[in-house]
Design a protein around this motif. Structure first.
Motif, short mmCIF file in Angstrom:
data_model
loop_
_atom_site.label_atom_id
_atom_site.label_comp_id
_atom_site.label_asym_id
_atom_site.label_seq_id
_atom_site.Cartn_x
_atom_site.Cartn_y
_atom_site.Cartn_z
N UNK A 3 40.46 63.17 -60.64
CA UNK A 3 39.94 64.30 -61.41
C UNK A 3 38.43 64.33 -61.23
N UNK A 4 37.87 65.54 -61.12
CA UNK A 4 36.44 65.70 -60.92
C UNK A 4 35.81 66.29 -62.16
N UNK A 5 34.72 65.66 -62.61
CA UNK A 5 34.01 66.10 -63.81
C UNK A 5 32.52 65.95 -63.57
N UNK A 6 31.76 67.03 -63.78
CA UNK A 6 30.31 67.04 -63.58
C UNK A 6 29.94 66.55 -62.19
N UNK A 7 30.71 66.96 -61.19
CA UNK A 7 30.41 66.64 -59.81
C UNK A 7 30.81 65.25 -59.36
N UNK A 8 31.41 64.47 -60.25
CA UNK A 8 31.84 63.11 -59.92
C UNK A 8 33.36 63.07 -59.89
N UNK A 9 33.92 62.52 -58.81
CA UNK A 9 35.37 62.38 -58.72
C UNK A 9 35.76 60.99 -59.19
N UNK A 10 36.63 60.97 -60.20
CA UNK A 10 37.14 59.72 -60.78
C UNK A 10 38.57 59.52 -60.29
N UNK A 11 38.86 58.32 -59.83
CA UNK A 11 40.19 57.97 -59.34
C UNK A 11 40.77 56.88 -60.23
N UNK A 12 41.99 57.10 -60.71
CA UNK A 12 42.66 56.11 -61.55
C UNK A 12 43.88 55.56 -60.84
N UNK A 13 44.06 54.25 -60.94
CA UNK A 13 45.26 53.57 -60.44
C UNK A 13 45.94 52.96 -61.66
N UNK A 14 47.15 53.41 -61.94
CA UNK A 14 47.85 53.03 -63.17
C UNK A 14 49.09 52.22 -62.85
N UNK A 15 49.21 51.08 -63.52
CA UNK A 15 50.38 50.21 -63.38
C UNK A 15 51.01 50.05 -64.76
N UNK A 16 52.33 50.22 -64.82
CA UNK A 16 53.08 50.06 -66.06
C UNK A 16 53.99 48.83 -65.96
N UNK A 17 54.14 48.12 -67.06
CA UNK A 17 55.10 47.02 -67.12
C UNK A 17 55.67 46.94 -68.53
N UNK B 42 34.90 55.53 -59.18
CA UNK B 42 34.30 56.85 -59.02
C UNK B 42 33.44 56.86 -57.77
N UNK B 43 33.17 58.07 -57.28
CA UNK B 43 32.38 58.19 -56.04
C UNK B 43 30.88 58.24 -56.29
N UNK B 44 30.44 57.89 -57.50
CA UNK B 44 29.01 57.86 -57.78
C UNK B 44 28.45 56.44 -57.74
N UNK B 45 29.29 55.49 -57.31
CA UNK B 45 28.82 54.13 -57.18
C UNK B 45 28.89 53.31 -58.43
N UNK C 115 39.41 64.28 -70.23
CA UNK C 115 40.81 64.22 -70.67
C UNK C 115 41.50 65.56 -70.44
N UNK C 116 40.85 66.65 -70.83
CA UNK C 116 41.48 67.96 -70.69
C UNK C 116 41.62 68.37 -69.22
N UNK C 117 40.71 67.88 -68.36
CA UNK C 117 40.85 68.14 -66.93
C UNK C 117 42.00 67.31 -66.34
N UNK C 118 42.11 66.06 -66.79
CA UNK C 118 43.15 65.18 -66.26
C UNK C 118 44.54 65.61 -66.73
N UNK C 119 44.63 66.14 -67.96
CA UNK C 119 45.91 66.59 -68.50
C UNK C 119 45.80 68.06 -68.91
N UNK C 120 45.72 68.95 -67.94
CA UNK C 120 45.54 70.37 -68.27
C UNK C 120 46.79 70.97 -68.89
#
Length: 271
Positions: free
Chosen positions: A161-175, A191-194, A14-19
């Motif tokens: 955002x990357x945390x502990x060597x894993x890159x997490x990708x978020x796709x956000x949709x608002x309605x 994430x790129x860790x499968x 969370x703190x990495x995603x919203x620095x």
């Protein structure tokens, strides 16, 4: 990836995603508390990782208590932002000993109260925990922004955002759920860790400026300031000495309200 909410279950992520390396949110809150001469005892309601509460304790010398519904966030706060007293609690039902000079409710935490009953319960808790003349300082999404505006609704937003060597990708949709007056969010994490994708749902209540004034008045608060910019999440962000605009049309609202006390205890600047 496990858990019902990746960000709240992983406070470091969370703190990495919203620095906020400059502690802009905490410094904005402190500037408001100083301007309205709030006393030293502060409740940070929806304190999250404790980043703001820790700064207010450490840098501003305030006696801070933090409350959040996430046990993971509170564990992180106690370890990484020590000093304040932290408690797990629901903002509609929490009960703490004593009263406070001010309550902070930042980053749209207030809007997780989705129904009128939720909001009434929250304001009842605030009346119980604020001293007469105490401040409510809130920062939240602005329902009025969506009147004729679709900027945030037109296309998904992608963040990484990357945390502990894993890159997490978020796709956000608002309605917008018009009947419930909610801004609903669907966020899909890969994430790129499968690991399997995770889909998470959340929502914020959409409140309009005059509606918010009416709610506060009904619960014994006088609004001192209600404006859209500048603030910690506006563009450009707040800087020391910046004055509030006389508008309330942008994506964020910044609220300062005082719990009504005896005549003669109505301190602070009025707008």
């Amino acid at each position: 990836m496990t858990g019902h909410n990746l960000l709240t279950d992983t406070p470091e992520l969370y703190e990495l995603r919203f620095p906020d390396p400059g502690f802009v949110a905490a410094r904005w809150a402190e500037s408001v508390l100083r301007e309205h001469r709030a006393g030293p005892e502060v409740l940070d309601l929806g304190c999250g990782t404790g980043r703001d509460a820790g700064w207010l304790h450490r840098a501003a010398g305030r006696a801070v208590t933090g409350v959040d519904s996430s046990e993971a966030m509170i564990r992180h706060a106690r370890t990484h932002h020590p000093g304040p007293a932290y408690h797990v609690g629901d903002m509609r039902t929490f009960r703490l000993p004593g009263r406070f000079d001010a309550v902070l409710c930042l980053d749209s935490a207030l809007l997780y109260c989705h129904t009128n009953e939720d909001l009434d319960a929250l304001f009842g808790r605030l009346r119980r925990h604020l001293r007469p003349g105490g401040l409510l300082v809130a920062e939240l999404r602005n329902g009025a922004f969506f009147l004729g505006r679709t900027d945030l609704l037109d296309a998904p937003r992608t963040d990484r955002v990357t945390h502990d060597g894993v890159t997490h990708t978020s796709h956000t949709v608002l309605r917008i759920d018009h009947a419930a007056q909610l801004l609903r969010r669907t966020r899909t994490w890969t994430s790129d860790d499968g690991a399997p994708a995770v889909v998470q749902h959340s929502a914020w209540r959409l409140l309009f400026p005059q509606e918010l004034r009416g709610l506060l008045a009904a619960h014994g608060f006088t609004v001192l300031d209600l404006y859209d910019r500048p603030g910690p999440r506006t563009e450009p962000p707040w800087t020391e000495g910046a004055r509030p605009a006389d508008t309330a049309a942008d994506d964020r609202l910044h609220l300062v309200a005082r719990l009504q006390g005896p005549v003669g205890d109505r301190r602070g600047r009025r707008r």
